[in-house]
Design an enzyme around this catalytic site. Structure first.
Site, PDB file in Angstrom:
ATOM      1  N   GLN A  50      66.526 -45.139  20.410  1.00  0.00           N
ATOM      2  CA  GLN A  50      65.784 -46.265  19.856  1.00  0.00           C
ATOM      3  C   GLN A  50      64.304 -45.892  19.799  1.00  0.00           C
ATOM      4  OE1 GLN A  50      64.273 -48.921  18.291  1.00  0.00           O
ATOM      5  NE2 GLN A  50      66.061 -50.114  18.919  1.00  0.00           N
ATOM      6  N   ARG A  52      61.665 -47.658  19.268  1.00  0.00           N
ATOM      7  CA  ARG A  52      60.727 -48.617  19.853  1.00  0.00           C
ATOM      8  C   ARG A  52      60.753 -48.510  21.369  1.00  0.00           C
ATOM      9  NH1 ARG A  52      60.751 -55.233  19.050  1.00  0.00           N
ATOM     10  NH2 ARG A  52      58.751 -55.618  20.059  1.00  0.00           N
ATOM     11  N   SER A  66      62.189 -69.131  27.395  1.00  0.00           N
ATOM     12  CA  SER A  66      63.093 -69.811  26.473  1.00  0.00           C
ATOM     13  C   SER A  66      64.550 -69.590  26.878  1.00  0.00           C
ATOM     14  CB  SER A  66      62.868 -69.298  25.044  1.00  0.00           C
ATOM     15  OG  SER A  66      63.817 -69.842  24.151  1.00  0.00           O
ATOM     16  N   GLY A  71      69.125 -70.701  27.148  1.00  0.00           N
ATOM     17  CA  GLY A  71      70.139 -69.657  27.082  1.00  0.00           C
ATOM     18  C   GLY A  71      69.828 -68.684  25.953  1.00  0.00           C
ATOM     19  N   GLU A  92      67.498 -55.093  22.182  1.00  0.00           N
ATOM     20  CA  GLU A  92      66.909 -54.625  23.441  1.00  0.00           C
ATOM     21  C   GLU A  92      65.860 -55.603  23.961  1.00  0.00           C
ATOM     22  OE1 GLU A  92      64.450 -50.823  25.360  1.00  0.00           O
ATOM     23  OE2 GLU A  92      65.577 -50.543  23.486  1.00  0.00           O
ATOM     24  N   ARG A  93      65.099 -56.206  23.080  1.00  0.00           N
ATOM     25  CA  ARG A  93      64.080 -57.169  23.508  1.00  0.00           C
ATOM     26  C   ARG A  93      64.728 -58.374  24.188  1.00  0.00           C
ATOM     27  NH1 ARG A  93      61.977 -61.362  20.580  1.00  0.00           N
ATOM     28  NH2 ARG A  93      59.976 -62.187  21.270  1.00  0.00           N
ATOM     29  N   ARG A  94      65.848 -58.853  23.628  1.00  0.00           N
ATOM     30  CA  ARG A  94      66.570 -59.979  24.240  1.00  0.00           C
ATOM     31  C   ARG A  94      67.137 -59.584  25.601  1.00  0.00           C
ATOM     32  NH1 ARG A  94      70.390 -60.685  19.324  1.00  0.00           N
ATOM     33  NH2 ARG A  94      69.137 -58.996  18.450  1.00  0.00           N
ATOM     34  N   GLU A 125      76.552 -54.897   0.721  1.00  0.00           N
ATOM     35  CA  GLU A 125      77.307 -55.048  -0.524  1.00  0.00           C
ATOM     36  C   GLU A 125      77.350 -56.509  -0.955  1.00  0.00           C
ATOM     37  OE1 GLU A 125      81.944 -54.582  -1.897  1.00  0.00           O
ATOM     38  OE2 GLU A 125      81.122 -53.024  -0.576  1.00  0.00           O
ATOM     39  N   ARG A 129      75.782 -59.488  -4.488  1.00  0.00           N
ATOM     40  CA  ARG A 129      76.553 -60.444  -5.283  1.00  0.00           C
ATOM     41  C   ARG A 129      75.641 -61.556  -5.775  1.00  0.00           C
ATOM     42  NH1 ARG A 129      81.059 -62.247  -1.187  1.00  0.00           N
ATOM     43  NH2 ARG A 129      81.119 -63.997  -2.657  1.00  0.00           N
TER      44      ARG A 129
END
Length: 273
Positions: A50, A52, A66, A71, A92-94, A125, A129
């Site tokens: 990753q 970041r 929060s 939750g 990853e931040r969560r 894809e 549409r």
């Protein structure tokens, strides 16, 4: 007075959009490649590839607060790692904020690498549409952002530049509509333009419902809905309807007439449109 929601700066730190199967055109594909589980935070590790590595501490603390209160709204996405732990694909931040909040177990979507790739291709894809409704498009954007680590710039690129990052961001905001407004939008009873005016009343669901009813019952244009919202925010309920108004004014003529009538007050009525 219209109630204010969170400021955009704070609001942008905490995702409030939730993926709903009703508007997820890849829901069946997702079920075939995904398994949602509660996994111990300690049994999850970041992806070493990753790019970041830096996470703003203040925004992490806000997100942690929060998560403590509401939750984790969006599960993270992981794959089974060779070390016996699960490796983060997206979120990853969560995960870091959950650790900071002292959460022991979090909800995670478990996919294989190939399953993740197949679902990403299906989402992209579908975005090409032309028969998707705005909420289906917004949900596809949300999944690419939150489950595939794609920035809005990345999504725009996958759309061959057909949608700007600003347009994608505005479409994502449609997911914050109350349910009754989402239903009206999905049925075509209101347009995206109408929906943006309803979002402008975020924080007061009663006013939002009233506006939806006025649009659908009265066949209001987006412009008329915008006038209504502006009037509300300026403390006036309703839309300027062009009716004539009368105003009482004094002039040299009325002053002279008043003098002749022994000081009686005389006013001239001026009618305006």
């Amino acid at each position: 007075m219209v109630k204010r929601g969170l400021g955009r700066g704070f609001d942008s730190l905490i995702a409030t959009e939730v993926i709903e199967n009703e508007f997820d055109v890849t829901a069946s594909d997702d079920q075939n490649v995904s398994d949602i589980r509660g996994i111990k935070v300690s049994n999850i590790e970041p992806n070493p590839e990753q790019p970041r590595r830096e996470f703003d501490e203040e925004s992490l603390e806000l997100l942690a607060a929060s998560i403590k209160k509401h939750g984790l709204m969006q599960p993270i996405v992981v794959t089974a790692g060779k070390s016996g732990k699960y490796q983060i694909v997206a979120g990853e931040r969560r995960w870091r904020a959950s650790k900071l909040a002292g959460i022991d177990t979090i909800k995670a979507i478990v996919r294989t690498v190939s399953g993740q790739q197949k679902l990403e291709l299906a989402l992209i894809e579908n975005l090409h549409r032309e028969d998707l409704n705005p909420l289906e498009t917004a949900t596809a954007y949300l999944k690419l952002r939150d489950q595939f680590n794609m920035s809005l710039e990345d999504i725009s690129s996958e759309m061959n530049g057909a949608r700007s990052t600003a347009a994608i961001s505005n479409t994502l905001r449609l997911l914050r509509l109350p349910d009754f407004a989402k239903t009206a939008l999905a049925k075509g009873d209101i347009s995206e333009g109408h929906a943006r005016q309803i979002l402008a009343l975020d924080g007061d669901e009663g006013l939002q419902r009233e506006l939806v009813e006025k649009i659908t019952a009265g066949g209001w244009s987006v412009r008329k809905a915008e006038q209504y919202v502006v009037a509300l925010k300026n403390g006036r309920k309703g839309v300027p309807d062009g009716k004539k108004k009368s105003a009482a004014t004094e002039s040299d003529f009325t002053k002279k007439l008043s003098k002749k009538l022994g000081g009686a007050r005389v006013q001239q009525q001026i009618t305006t449109a």
